[in-house]
Scaffold this motif. Structure first.
Motif, PDB file in Angstrom:
ATOM      1  N   THR A   1       6.476   3.212   3.578  1.00 37.03           N
ATOM      2  CA  THR A   1       5.884   3.654   2.493  1.00 37.03           C
ATOM      3  C   THR A   1       5.044   2.397   2.182  1.00 37.03           C
ATOM      4  N   SER A   2       3.770   2.550   1.795  1.00 37.25           N
ATOM      5  CA  SER A   2       2.708   1.544   1.324  1.00 37.25           C
ATOM      6  C   SER A   2       3.328   1.087  -0.029  1.00 37.25           C
ATOM      7  N   LYS A   3       3.262  -0.190  -0.241  1.00 41.87           N
ATOM      8  CA  LYS A   3       3.736  -0.865  -1.513  1.00 41.87           C
ATOM      9  C   LYS A   3       2.508  -1.058  -2.491  1.00 41.87           C
ATOM     10  N   LYS A   4       2.679  -0.821  -3.715  1.00 38.38           N
ATOM     11  CA  LYS A   4       1.792  -0.618  -4.722  1.00 38.38           C
ATOM     12  C   LYS A   4       1.179  -2.234  -4.835  1.00 38.38           C
TER      13      LYS A   4
ATOM     14  N   GLU B   1       1.723   6.143  -2.968  1.00 34.30           N
ATOM     15  CA  GLU B   1       1.567   5.022  -4.018  1.00 34.30           C
ATOM     16  C   GLU B   1       0.246   4.287  -4.230  1.00 34.30           C
ATOM     17  N   SER B   2      -0.192   4.124  -3.099  1.00 31.33           N
ATOM     18  CA  SER B   2      -1.678   3.294  -2.962  1.00 31.33           C
ATOM     19  C   SER B   2      -2.574   4.386  -3.378  1.00 31.33           C
TER      20      SER B   2
ATOM     21  N   ASP C   1      -2.545   4.204  -7.003  1.00 30.70           N
ATOM     22  CA  ASP C   1      -2.936   3.038  -7.690  1.00 30.70           C
ATOM     23  C   ASP C   1      -4.444   2.879  -7.686  1.00 30.70           C
TER      24      ASP C   1
ATOM     25  N   ILE D   1       4.198   8.186   7.398  1.00 31.83           N
ATOM     26  CA  ILE D   1       3.813   7.264   6.675  1.00 31.83           C
ATOM     27  C   ILE D   1       3.306   7.795   5.185  1.00 31.83           C
ATOM     28  N   ASN D   2       3.647   7.049   4.396  1.00 34.30           N
ATOM     29  CA  ASN D   2       3.641   7.701   3.151  1.00 34.30           C
ATOM     30  C   ASN D   2       2.573   6.657   2.139  1.00 34.30           C
ATOM     31  N   ILE D   3       1.383   6.992   1.695  1.00 32.44           N
ATOM     32  CA  ILE D   3       0.442   6.151   1.131  1.00 32.44           C
ATOM     33  C   ILE D   3       0.078   6.808  -0.304  1.00 32.44           C
TER      34      ILE D   3
END
Lengths: 155, 192
Positions: B47-50, A45-46, A49, A41-43
């Motif tokens: 992946t988490s989406k921004k 980017e969040s 942000d 699980i890649n977070i």
């Protein structure tokens, strides 16, 4: 029938098929469960942000506070590297630029090194995140507009 | 005959265990809210989406942008009968938020951004749009028409591009007569 010969009955054949089928089903089930549990699980980017948003939403960072906090309005007197370090910390290297005001700050001294290091592996796994936000800048009560360019490295 | 009955009994046992395992697996998967789409290509990293929407901050800041001793919103109300004057003042900050040129269309289409601003008064509506007006042509990209409420892409042979990200913000603010003015800003970002 010769002595010592081995004979497989119809029922034995049936059981071999049944056991094989059961093994295949169990294998498939194990594969699906294992894949789901071991997924990555890649977070990043969040994280990037939310880190950037904190800069102009929080008065601990750069948001102007005149009795109430003005999200999206930057107090230029707060726009310092020391405040950036206190607000965001040192976990994620950040470079910020106010385009019109021509001010660039970073929370670490060797941001360029962190940037170059990230660029090496960025194709395999994204670690550099960029953002641009239209902000208002308050300078001793005088308000102007600007673009806040942010770069965050999340490894 | 007895062996046969025993075998069938064992098979029932196997079937029940297998079924129970399958049901357990599905229960675990659904309880974890793992969608079918995720399972379909399990090797792909989830992946988490921004969150690309900024909660209306861009529009709020745009309306608060100081113009000639007032903010842009007041400037629009005061000059609501002079669209060209509003257009001239809106273009400058909007070019910071969202821009496009023919070079960008060729070299960096993912950075392309077009905008549409609608200000709806009780008796009239002002439309403004950004980018090339009315038609963008580019050497090797599709043609983009910006005359309508939102830009439309006319695909050329061999190209079929779309905007990757369309954002819409809206605000309702009172004017001097306490009538509500509805403002809508649409951004169309990135061709792919």
């Amino acid at each position: 029938m010769k002595k010592g010969a081995y004979m497989i009955s119809g029922e034995t054949l049936l059981w071999i098929n049944r056991i094989l089928l059961t093994i295949i089903i169990l294998g498939a089930v194990f594969f699906v469960v294992n894949s789901a549990i071991a997924r990555e699980i890649n977070i990043n980017e969040s994280i990037a942000d939310l880190t950037i948003r904190k800069l102009y939403y929080s008065s601990e960072c750069f948001a102007l506070q005149n009795v109430v906090i003005e999200p999206g309005e930057i107090d230029i007197s707060k726009f310092t590297e020391e405040r950036l370090r206190n607000c965001i910390g040192l976990n994620y290297p950040i470079k910020l630029e106010l385009e019109n005001n021509e001010k660039t700050i970073s929370n670490i001294e060797n941001y360029r090194d962190a940037f170059n290091l990230c660029q090496v592996g960025n194709k395999q796994k994204q670690c550099l995140f960029k953002s641009q936000q239209y902000v208002l800048v308050s300078n001793n009560g005088k308000v102007s507009y600007d673009i806040l360019k942010a770069e965050v490295i999340v490894q | 005959m007895k062996k046969g009955v025993l075998g069938e009994g064992l098979m029932d046992g196997f079937s029940i265990i297998t079924l129970a395992i399958i049901l357990t697996v599905f229960f675990v998967l659904f309880a974890n809210e793992i969608s079918y789409a995720d399972m379909k290509n399990i090797s792909e990293i989830i992946t988490s989406k921004k969150v690309s929407n900024d909660g209306g901050l861009t529009l709020k800041n745009l309306m608060n942008t100081p113009i000639e001793d007032v903010n842009l919103y007041e400037f629009i109300i005061l000059n609501q009968n002079d669209k060209d004057k509003i257009k001239e003042k809106v273009r400058e900050p909007m070019n910071k938020i969202c821009k496009v040129d023919s070079k960008m269309l060729v070299d960096n289409p993912q950075e392309v951004c077009l905008w549409y601003l609608e200000i709806k008064f009780t008796d009239k509506t002002i439309f403004l749009n950004g980018g090339y007006d009315p038609i963008i042509h580019s050497f090797n990209t599709d043609a983009i028409v910006t005359t309508g409420t939102e830009p439309k892409i006319l695909p050329l042979v061999g190209f079929d591009k779309k905007f990757r990200n369309s954002l819409e913000y809206s605000l309702s603010l009172p004017d001097y007569k306490k009538n509500l003015v509805n403002i809508k800003l649409k951004l169309f970002k990135g061709l792919s």
